[in-house]
Structure formats: C-alpha cells, structure tokens
Design a protein around this motif. Structure first.
Motif, PDB file in Angstrom:
ATOM      1  N   GLY A   1      -4.713   5.480  -4.999  1.00 55.92           N
ATOM      2  CA  GLY A   1      -3.593   6.321  -5.415  1.00 55.92           C
ATOM      3  C   GLY A   1      -3.793   7.002  -6.743  1.00 55.92           C
ATOM      4  O   GLY A   1      -3.130   8.008  -7.039  1.00 55.92           O
ATOM      5  N   GLY A   2      -4.693   6.470  -7.557  1.00 55.95           N
ATOM      6  CA  GLY A   2      -4.969   7.092  -8.838  1.00 55.95           C
ATOM      7  C   GLY A   2      -3.856   6.854  -9.845  1.00 55.95           C
ATOM      8  O   GLY A   2      -2.896   6.103  -9.613  1.00 55.95           O
ATOM      9  N   LEU A   3      -3.973   7.515 -10.983  1.00 53.85           N
ATOM     10  CA  LEU A   3      -3.029   7.310 -12.076  1.00 53.85           C
ATOM     11  C   LEU A   3      -1.607   7.660 -11.667  1.00 53.85           C
ATOM     12  O   LEU A   3      -0.656   6.954 -12.028  1.00 53.85           O
ATOM     13  N   GLY A   4      -1.432   8.738 -10.904  1.00 55.12           N
ATOM     14  CA  GLY A   4      -0.079   9.149 -10.501  1.00 55.12           C
ATOM     15  C   GLY A   4       0.638   8.065  -9.723  1.00 55.12           C
ATOM     16  O   GLY A   4       1.844   7.848  -9.904  1.00 55.12           O
ATOM     17  N   TYR A   5      -0.093   7.359  -8.855  1.00 54.03           N
ATOM     18  CA  TYR A   5       0.511   6.275  -8.079  1.00 54.03           C
ATOM     19  C   TYR A   5       0.984   5.157  -8.999  1.00 54.03           C
ATOM     20  O   TYR A   5       2.088   4.630  -8.843  1.00 54.03           O
ATOM     21  N   VAL A   6       0.155   4.778  -9.969  1.00 54.99           N
ATOM     22  CA  VAL A   6       0.496   3.664 -10.857  1.00 54.99           C
ATOM     23  C   VAL A   6       1.652   4.051 -11.785  1.00 54.99           C
ATOM     24  O   VAL A   6       2.541   3.238 -12.062  1.00 54.99           O
ATOM     25  N   VAL A   7       1.664   5.300 -12.245  1.00 53.55           N
ATOM     26  CA  VAL A   7       2.781   5.777 -13.069  1.00 53.55           C
ATOM     27  C   VAL A   7       4.088   5.676 -12.284  1.00 53.55           C
ATOM     28  O   VAL A   7       5.111   5.196 -12.792  1.00 53.55           O
ATOM     29  N   GLY A   8       4.073   6.108 -11.042  1.00 60.06           N
ATOM     30  CA  GLY A   8       5.273   6.011 -10.208  1.00 60.06           C
ATOM     31  C   GLY A   8       5.690   4.584  -9.979  1.00 60.06           C
ATOM     32  O   GLY A   8       6.887   4.265  -9.941  1.00 60.06           O
ATOM     33  N   LEU A   9       4.714   3.690  -9.843  1.00 63.27           N
ATOM     34  CA  LEU A   9       5.002   2.273  -9.640  1.00 63.27           C
ATOM     35  C   LEU A   9       5.758   1.706 -10.843  1.00 63.27           C
ATOM     36  O   LEU A   9       6.772   1.007 -10.693  1.00 63.27           O
ATOM     37  N   VAL A  10       5.277   2.003 -12.053  1.00 64.75           N
ATOM     38  CA  VAL A  10       5.928   1.521 -13.270  1.00 64.75           C
ATOM     39  C   VAL A  10       7.315   2.146 -13.421  1.00 64.75           C
ATOM     40  O   VAL A  10       8.290   1.470 -13.755  1.00 64.75           O
ATOM     41  N   ASN A  11       7.403   3.435 -13.150  1.00 67.48           N
ATOM     42  CA  ASN A  11       8.684   4.137 -13.282  1.00 67.48           C
ATOM     43  C   ASN A  11       9.736   3.579 -12.330  1.00 67.48           C
ATOM     44  O   ASN A  11      10.892   3.339 -12.726  1.00 67.48           O
ATOM     45  N   ARG A  12       9.368   3.331 -11.077  1.00 67.20           N
ATOM     46  CA  ARG A  12      10.323   2.788 -10.104  1.00 67.20           C
ATOM     47  C   ARG A  12      10.721   1.359 -10.467  1.00 67.20           C
ATOM     48  O   ARG A  12      11.868   0.943 -10.228  1.00 67.20           O
ATOM     49  N   HIS A  13       9.783   0.614 -11.039  1.00 61.88           N
ATOM     50  CA  HIS A  13      10.110  -0.749 -11.449  1.00 61.88           C
ATOM     51  C   HIS A  13      11.212  -0.732 -12.513  1.00 61.88           C
ATOM     52  O   HIS A  13      12.169  -1.511 -12.434  1.00 61.88           O
TER      53      HIS A  13
END
Length: 464
Positions: free
Chosen positions: A316-328
């Motif tokens: 997923g790359g950086l964008g996926y991980v950023v979204g993961l943190v944001n949704r958390h």
C-alpha cells in the motif's frame, strides 16, 4: 565544588529553590490512577536558547521568578511518600527544587550538530528515586552555559507527577514570571479528575490492549540511541499534497508517524506476512466532552494500538499507512479514555492499593503525538484572524527570543523504542521528529532515502 558529568559538561554550583509562600502545614496531594501507571518512567526536557546566556540574565531575578512561580506549584516543591492505602502522594512541605549550574565546553551550534541523546542527558540532572524518597527532589533544573553564548535549561521530573504538557507549562510559567507578565496557563490541581466510574466498562479496545500490555515480558535490553529530524513547512505541505487523494484529512502527525513506523519496520529486514504494531500516545485533555483545563496538572495520556499486516504496508505504500493512522485517530472517543481509567481502577489490590506499574512506552514501538502543544490564540481585533501559538516556543525569558530547539526524552524506554512528533520553531506545518531506538535502527533511519527525500535537518544524532 566541581562535578564533571561528561567530557563537555561541568557542573559548578548547586542550590535549592523554594517557593515564596509557605505551604499550609499538613497539605498533601494524592497521585491519580493514571499517574501511578507511569511509575517506571521519568521525563526530561531541554530548552535551547541561542541569543542569550546566563550572563545576560539578572540571576537574582531568575531565582526570584522561579520562587514566584513555584508558589503556584506546591506539588513540584514537595516530596513523595506512601499514603495509608499504600499509594503515592505528595507531601506538600515546600522542600524545594534542586537547581544546578553548568558550563558546556563547546558552542551551541556544535553541540546540536555533534551531541547524541546520551550526552544530551548530561544537560539535565537526575537520580533515580531511592527506596525512601523523603528527602529526594522529584523535580530538578539544570542551567547550562555554552561557549560563545547560548543557554540550555533542562527540566527533569518523575513521569508519575507530570506528563510532557505539565513539564512544558512549568517552564512556560517560569518565563512568564521572569518577564513580569501574567501566567498564561496556571496549574489546575484536581486529583479526582481521572477516577474510575461507578458503572465501569472494561470491554473496549483500550482495556483489551492495556490488559495484554500488562502481561508482556520485559524486553531484552538493547543499546539505545537518539536522533532528531527537523522537517520544513514546505516539505510537509508538499508531501501531504502528494497524499491528498489517498487521505485528504491527513495531519503532519499522521504523515510522520506513518513514515517513521514504516521505515523502522523496513529497517528491521524481517520476513513478510507478520503483524506490525504501533502504540500511539495522545494527550486527551481537550478530547473530552467536558474538557479539562489546559493547565490540568497530572497525567492525561492515552495509549492505543494500531496494527497492520506487513505485506499490506509494503504494497500500500506510505499513503496506505497514513490512512491507517488517520482512521485510528478518528476511531478514538471519550468512552475509550474512560474505559482505560476504569481498567486501571479495577486492578487495585487489597485496601485500594494500585497495581504495580508496567512499561507504558514499550515494549512495542511507541509514537507520541505532541500536536496538542499547538494552541489557538485569540484573533486580533484588527484582523479578526485567529492564529496558532506553539507552546514550546512561546517560553521566552526575553521578548522575541524564543528557543531554537526543544528536546524531550523519556526515561526507561526499552524494547522497540520511541518516536516523538513535535512542533517546530518554524511557523506552519514544520515538525521535528525525535527517535529513541536500538542504535542499529537509528543509524539506518539517518540514511534512509524515504526519510531523506523530505530533506530533514539532523540534530543531536552524534554525527560529528
């Protein structure tokens, strides 16, 4: 008296600062359940000033203003003791705060360029709490003079008594008092503020996490090292713009927490198909429906866990991980905060004694969100435009001479390490990231191309 702490830091005097007004005899302050939870850790903050040195100060006024501000903080000048129920409380006896004066045999710029986190701790005075803390000072200050001008003031304390915001506000109040202005955020003492509810709920994600965390085995000790990465407003904006389609609501914290989490996991060079986890620490004073005053004194930190499959993070790359943190972050709510308090209360033993503390910063990789240090200022009557003030850099002994850098370290961090995302002295979205990691991982991050793409300035990394 001369006390050499390292090759470049020499302590040349010690004194004890007390408050101007004596505390009422017999006054004590019980520590909360969240305070007790931080019992394994200490906190160390260093404020660096380039434009001033101790010779520029009216030293009499410096000590006088410290005594003035300590009048507002009786728990700072007191001593720890066990209450009848076996829990910690502060005996507010105005025993005072230890203050050391030291000389650093190098310039401030050279220090920021060449010192590492271990040497930086020489700018703060600290001794672990003895078995009998009756005469032990839980708050300590060290004033450090650099060659050629420049000053660093280190504040250390038990994490049981103060979290990062509390420590910062003590220092900010001192600078307010020195300049003869009203204290912006006076302390608010209310130990029952975080007390378990009469109808507790202990079946939330938070309580499950704390219950599992309390049972984790102590991590094997690895040599830790630190480094600080300073990112400009321009680069943070550019990177957030690139990720806008994947996560339009991403914050600088979301971006940097995701970046460093993913790069730490990449640096471990482990196999695929594993679960990667990040413990996220936030201050929840202003996230409650009935908000606590900004000056609430004590710990108001909440830890939660975000996890992902390693293959998904890679693909997923950086964008996926950023979204993961944001949704958390979006999923956190007041019920999670209160249920964590309920869980700690439920662990009390016979007589109401709190359970023994366990390591909060670790064993998993932990990332602290310091965005709450950026607070809105009142809008100007002429422009009606609201602005934001970064609390760390509003701590000025002299007008318009703000710190050039502020560093935070947490004591007794082991396991996978710690990441702090801090406001920057630069206005806007600029941020500093301070990492404390096993030294092989720190070295890899300092050369990581994905991090270097954001063109950080490196400080306190030990690279001479």
């Amino acid at each position: 008296m001369t006390d050499v702490k390292s090759g470049r830091v020499t302590v040349h005097s010690k004194l004890t600062a007390v408050s101007n007004s004596p505390v009422r005899p017999g006054k004590s302050y019980p520590l909360s359940v969240l305070d007790h939870a931080m019992g394994l850790h200490s906190l160390h903050v260093v404020f660096y000033f380039r434009q001033i040195e101790s010779n520029d100060f009216d030293l009499g006024r410096l000590r006088e203003s410290l005594s003035e501000v300590l009048t507002y903080y009786p728990v700072v000048t007191g001593r720890l003791k066990r209450g009848e129920d076996g829990n910690w409380e502060v005996k507010c006896n105005d025993a005072g705060v230890r203050v050391l004066n030291a000389k650093v045999s190098t310039t401030l710029d050279e220090w920021l360029r060449s010192a590492d986190g271990s040497e930086e701790r020489d700018l703060t005075v600290w001794d672990d709490m003895p078995e009998d803390p009756d005469i032990w000072s839980p708050f300590r200050i060290q004033i450090n003079d650099f060659e050629g001008g420049g000053l660093a003031i280190g504040l250390s304390c038990t994490h049981m008594q103060a979290d990062p915001l509390c420590a910062t506000l003590i220092f900010k109040s001192w600078t307010d008092s020195y300049r003869g202005v009203a204290i912006t955020h006076p302390p608010f003492f209310h130990p029952p503020g975080f007390r378990g509810r009469t109808s507790p709920i202990t079946n939330t994600n938070s309580t499950k996490y704390y219950a599992a965390k309390s049972k984790l085995e102590p991590p094997s000790s690895a040599k830790m090292s630190t480094a600080t990465f300073c990112f400009s407003d321009t680069m943070i904006k550019k990177c957030l713009s690139e990720l806008h389609d994947q996560c339009p609501d991403a914050t600088p914290y979301d971006l940097l927490a995701a970046l460093f989490w993913s790069r730490v996991e990449h640096a471990k060079s482990l196999t695929h198909d594993r679960t990667n986890s990040l413990s996220i620490c936030i201050d929840f004073r202003k996230l409650m429906q009935a908000r606590f005053p900004f000056g609430f004194f004590g710990n108001a930190l909440h830890f939660s866990l975000v996890s992902s499959d390693s293959r998904e993070m890679d693909e997923g790359g950086l964008g996926y991980v950023v979204g993961l943190v944001n949704r958390h972050f979006s999923s956190l709510n007041e019920e999670e905060f209160w249920s964590a308090i309920d869980w700690f209360e439920s662990q009390k033993g016979e007589g109401g004694k709190f359970a023994a503390p366990f390591r909060m910063y670790g064993p998993e990789l932990t990332c602290i969100n310091m965005e709450h240090m950026i607070i809105p200022s009142w809008p100007s009557w002429s422009t009606h435009v609201s602005t934001c003030q970064t609390l760390l850099y509003a701590a000025m002994f002299e007008k318009d001479k703000k710190p050039v850098h502020v560093s935070y370290q947490v004591g007794n961090v082991e396991g996978e390490g710690l990441i702090l995302v801090l406001p920057s002295p630069e206005e806007g979205l600029g941020r500093s990231v301070m990492v404390t990691l096993p030294e092989d991982l720190t070295a890899k991050l300092c050369d990581d191309p994905a991090i270097l793409r954001l063109e950080p300035t490196m400080l306190l990394s030990g690279r001479r």
